[in-house]
Design an enzyme around this catalytic site. Structure first.
Site, PDB file in Angstrom:
ATOM      1  N   TYR A  85      -1.729  -0.702  10.382  1.00  0.00           N
ATOM      2  CA  TYR A  85      -1.795  -1.066   8.959  1.00  0.00           C
ATOM      3  C   TYR A  85      -0.536  -0.558   8.230  1.00  0.00           C
ATOM      4  O   TYR A  85       0.099  -1.299   7.475  1.00  0.00           O
ATOM      5  CB  TYR A  85      -3.063  -0.439   8.361  1.00  0.00           C
ATOM      6  CG  TYR A  85      -3.314  -0.716   6.905  1.00  0.00           C
ATOM      7  CD1 TYR A  85      -4.067  -1.817   6.504  1.00  0.00           C
ATOM      8  CD2 TYR A  85      -2.820   0.130   5.913  1.00  0.00           C
ATOM      9  CE1 TYR A  85      -4.313  -2.061   5.156  1.00  0.00           C
ATOM     10  CE2 TYR A  85      -3.053  -0.110   4.575  1.00  0.00           C
ATOM     11  CZ  TYR A  85      -3.814  -1.202   4.193  1.00  0.00           C
ATOM     12  OH  TYR A  85      -4.058  -1.445   2.858  1.00  0.00           O
ATOM     13  N   SER A 112       0.873  -1.189   0.000  1.00  0.00           N
ATOM     14  CA  SER A 112       0.000   0.000   0.000  1.00  0.00           C
ATOM     15  C   SER A 112       0.901   1.228   0.000  1.00  0.00           C
ATOM     16  O   SER A 112       2.046   1.162   0.455  1.00  0.00           O
ATOM     17  CB  SER A 112      -0.865   0.008   1.269  1.00  0.00           C
ATOM     18  OG  SER A 112      -1.445   1.280   1.476  1.00  0.00           O
TER      19      SER A 112
HETATM   20  N1  LIG Z   1      -8.584  -0.841  -1.583  1.00  0.00           N
HETATM   21  C1  LIG Z   1      -7.555  -0.035  -1.393  1.00  0.00           C
HETATM   22  O1  LIG Z   1      -7.648   1.194  -1.481  1.00  0.00           O
HETATM   23  C2  LIG Z   1      -6.206  -0.618  -1.100  1.00  0.00           C
HETATM   24  C3  LIG Z   1      -5.112   0.237  -1.199  1.00  0.00           C
HETATM   25  C4  LIG Z   1      -3.859  -0.268  -0.925  1.00  0.00           C
HETATM   26  C5  LIG Z   1      -3.701  -1.593  -0.590  1.00  0.00           C
HETATM   27  N2  LIG Z   1      -4.783  -2.406  -0.503  1.00  0.00           N
HETATM   28  C6  LIG Z   1      -4.556  -3.806  -0.136  1.00  0.00           C
HETATM   29  O2  LIG Z   1      -5.163  -4.642  -1.101  1.00  0.00           O
HETATM   30  C7  LIG Z   1      -5.492  -5.895  -0.506  1.00  0.00           C
HETATM   31  C8  LIG Z   1      -6.941  -6.220  -0.835  1.00  0.00           C
HETATM   32  O3  LIG Z   1      -7.779  -5.242  -0.251  1.00  0.00           O
HETATM   33  P1  LIG Z   1      -9.240  -4.911  -0.801  1.00  0.00           P
HETATM   34  O4  LIG Z   1      -9.315  -3.436  -0.901  1.00  0.00           O
HETATM   35  O5  LIG Z   1      -9.533  -5.737  -1.977  1.00  0.00           O
HETATM   36  O6  LIG Z   1     -10.104  -5.348   0.472  1.00  0.00           O
HETATM   37  P2  LIG Z   1     -11.318  -6.388   0.620  1.00  0.00           P
HETATM   38  O7  LIG Z   1     -12.285  -6.226  -0.485  1.00  0.00           O
HETATM   39  O8  LIG Z   1     -11.775  -6.241   2.016  1.00  0.00           O
HETATM   40  O9  LIG Z   1     -10.604  -7.784   0.412  1.00  0.00           O
HETATM   41  C9  LIG Z   1      -9.779  -8.370   1.372  1.00  0.00           C
HETATM   42  C10 LIG Z   1      -9.657  -9.836   1.064  1.00  0.00           C
HETATM   43  O10 LIG Z   1      -8.786 -10.437   2.016  1.00  0.00           O
HETATM   44  C11 LIG Z   1      -9.376 -11.633   2.450  1.00  0.00           C
HETATM   45  N3  LIG Z   1      -8.929 -11.936   3.805  1.00  0.00           N
HETATM   46  C12 LIG Z   1      -8.997 -11.156   4.911  1.00  0.00           C
HETATM   47  N4  LIG Z   1      -8.499 -11.809   5.972  1.00  0.00           N
HETATM   48  C13 LIG Z   1      -8.125 -13.035   5.520  1.00  0.00           C
HETATM   49  C14 LIG Z   1      -7.567 -14.184   6.144  1.00  0.00           C
HETATM   50  N5  LIG Z   1      -7.283 -14.223   7.462  1.00  0.00           N
HETATM   51  N6  LIG Z   1      -7.297 -15.270   5.387  1.00  0.00           N
HETATM   52  C15 LIG Z   1      -7.571 -15.263   4.064  1.00  0.00           C
HETATM   53  N7  LIG Z   1      -8.118 -14.224   3.417  1.00  0.00           N
HETATM   54  C16 LIG Z   1      -8.387 -13.121   4.149  1.00  0.00           C
HETATM   55  C17 LIG Z   1     -10.879 -11.385   2.402  1.00  0.00           C
HETATM   56  O11 LIG Z   1     -11.577 -12.606   2.205  1.00  0.00           O
HETATM   57  P3  LIG Z   1     -12.387 -13.424   3.332  1.00  0.00           P
HETATM   58  O12 LIG Z   1     -13.052 -12.408   4.220  1.00  0.00           O
HETATM   59  O13 LIG Z   1     -13.320 -14.249   2.507  1.00  0.00           O
HETATM   60  O14 LIG Z   1     -11.337 -14.234   4.022  1.00  0.00           O
HETATM   61  C18 LIG Z   1     -10.989 -10.568   1.123  1.00  0.00           C
HETATM   62  O15 LIG Z   1     -11.083 -11.404   0.002  1.00  0.00           O
HETATM   63  C19 LIG Z   1      -5.213  -5.740   0.989  1.00  0.00           C
HETATM   64  O16 LIG Z   1      -3.942  -6.299   1.290  1.00  0.00           O
HETATM   65  C20 LIG Z   1      -5.175  -4.230   1.182  1.00  0.00           C
HETATM   66  O17 LIG Z   1      -4.405  -3.862   2.284  1.00  0.00           O
HETATM   67  C21 LIG Z   1      -6.048  -1.954  -0.753  1.00  0.00           C
END
Ligand SMILES: NC(=O)c1ccc[n+]([C@@H]2O[C@H](COP(=O)([O-])OP(=O)(O)OC[C@H]3O[C@@H](n4cnc5c(N)ncnc54)[C@H](OP(=O)(O)O)[C@@H]3O)[C@@H](O)[C@H]2O)c1
Length: 249
Positions: free
Chosen positions: A153, A140
């Site tokens: 985070y 991130s």
């Molecule tokens: N969206 C943004 O603006 C942004 C920016 C920078 C970085 N990121 C990073 O991108 C990644 C994805 O984020 P997102 O925005 O797509 O969020 P999201 O829609 O909440 O997706 C998070 C995913 O992680 C899975 N997850 C959470 N805890 C888990 C565990 N213990 N074991 C296995 N799977 C787990 C969840 O699936 P289940 O609940 O089904 O397990 C879900 O599929 C993250 O690492 C986040 O930090 C996001």
């Protein structure tokens, strides 16, 4: 029909929603055999069915990245992994003084230890198989800057950046490229509710182009780091943020 990733097996963690679901879709469209992993099996199954209906090759695995036995079981059940997209992550937004020990452990266990466990297990398999591989950690912009309410985070993501470099250094001799994508704010389930709050709207107003990204804004970076074009790229953290870090938010 041959395409960029045909013949490759890609394991995507956190594929049940948000960026992970998009990554799985893009890799399947590029010809990879995609293995979707997360805790919510029904969401994974629905996406896998959608990908297969579109002509892709997809299957699912229940996975909790905070549980080393679960990580081991998934990797053992998935021989021949060529690509790992290490994406699963959570965020808990609280001021430092309000963060509990459980909050700290949940964020660190998922966003740092979970990424480590996955990379280590898949890396071991890749080393034993001697066919090289690609590991793409999802970091991130908060790995290089800080915002209020996201201290733990940001600490975890800074750790992911250092992990990326450390693994790249050790595994170059095994032809394993390890890189990270550091996205800026992209609208997904992790932050959708936040961007509808007044603080969220103010944050968007402070961004260089007053907008957040969409998951497809990461497609090009993903395909670069998962495909043959990145054979000379390892240990890199590729920021894809519309200039959010440049201006500061
Ligand atoms: N969206 C943004 O603006 C942004 C920016 C920078 C970085 N990121 C990073 O991108 C990644 C994805 O984020 P997102 O925005 O797509 O969020 P999201 O829609 O909440 O997706 C998070 C995913 O992680 C899975 N997850 C959470 N805890 C888990 C565990 N213990 N074991 C296995 N799977 C787990 C969840 O699936 P289940 O609940 O089904 O397990 C879900 O599929 C993250 O690492 C986040 O930090 C996001």
């Amino acid at each position: 029909m041959s395409s960029l990733l045909s013949g490759k097996t890609a394991l995507v963690t956190g594929a049940s929603s948000g960026l992970g679901a998009r990554f799985a879709t893009v890799l399947a469209a590029a010809g990879a055999h995609v293995v979707l992993a997360a805790r919510r099996q029904d969401a994974l199954d629905a996406l896998a069915a959608q990908l297969r209906a579109a002509g892709g090759n997809a299957e699912t695995r229940a996975l909790d990245v905070t549980d080393s036995a679960s990580v081991r079981a998934v990797v053992e059940a998935t021989p021949g992994i060529d690509i790992l997209v290490n994406n699963a992550g959570i965020s808990i937004e609280k001021l430092v003084a309000e963060v509990t020990e459980d909050d700290y452990d949940a964020v660190m266990d998922t966003n740092l230890k979970g990424v480590w466990l996955m990379a280590q297990a898949v890396g071991r398999q890749m080393i034993a198989r001697q066919q090289g591989g690609k590991i793409v950690n999802i970091s991130s912009v908060l790995g290089q800057m800080v915002l209020t309410r996201l201290s733990v985070y940001a600490m975890a993501k800074a750790g992911v950046n250092q992990m990326t470099r450390a693994l790249a250094l050790e595994w170059a001799r095994h032809d394993i490229e390890v890189n990270a994508i550091a996205p800026g704010y992209i609208r997904t389930e992790i932050n959708r509710a936040f961007f509808d709050t007044e603080i969220g709207r103010k944050l968007i107003d402070r961004m260089l182009r007053r907008r957040v990204g969409e998951p497809e804004d990461l497609d090009a970076a993903l395909l670069l780091l998962c495909g043959p074009g990145s054979r000379f790229i390892t240990g890199s953290v590729l920021t894809v943020d519309d200039g959010q870090v440049l201006k500061g938010i």
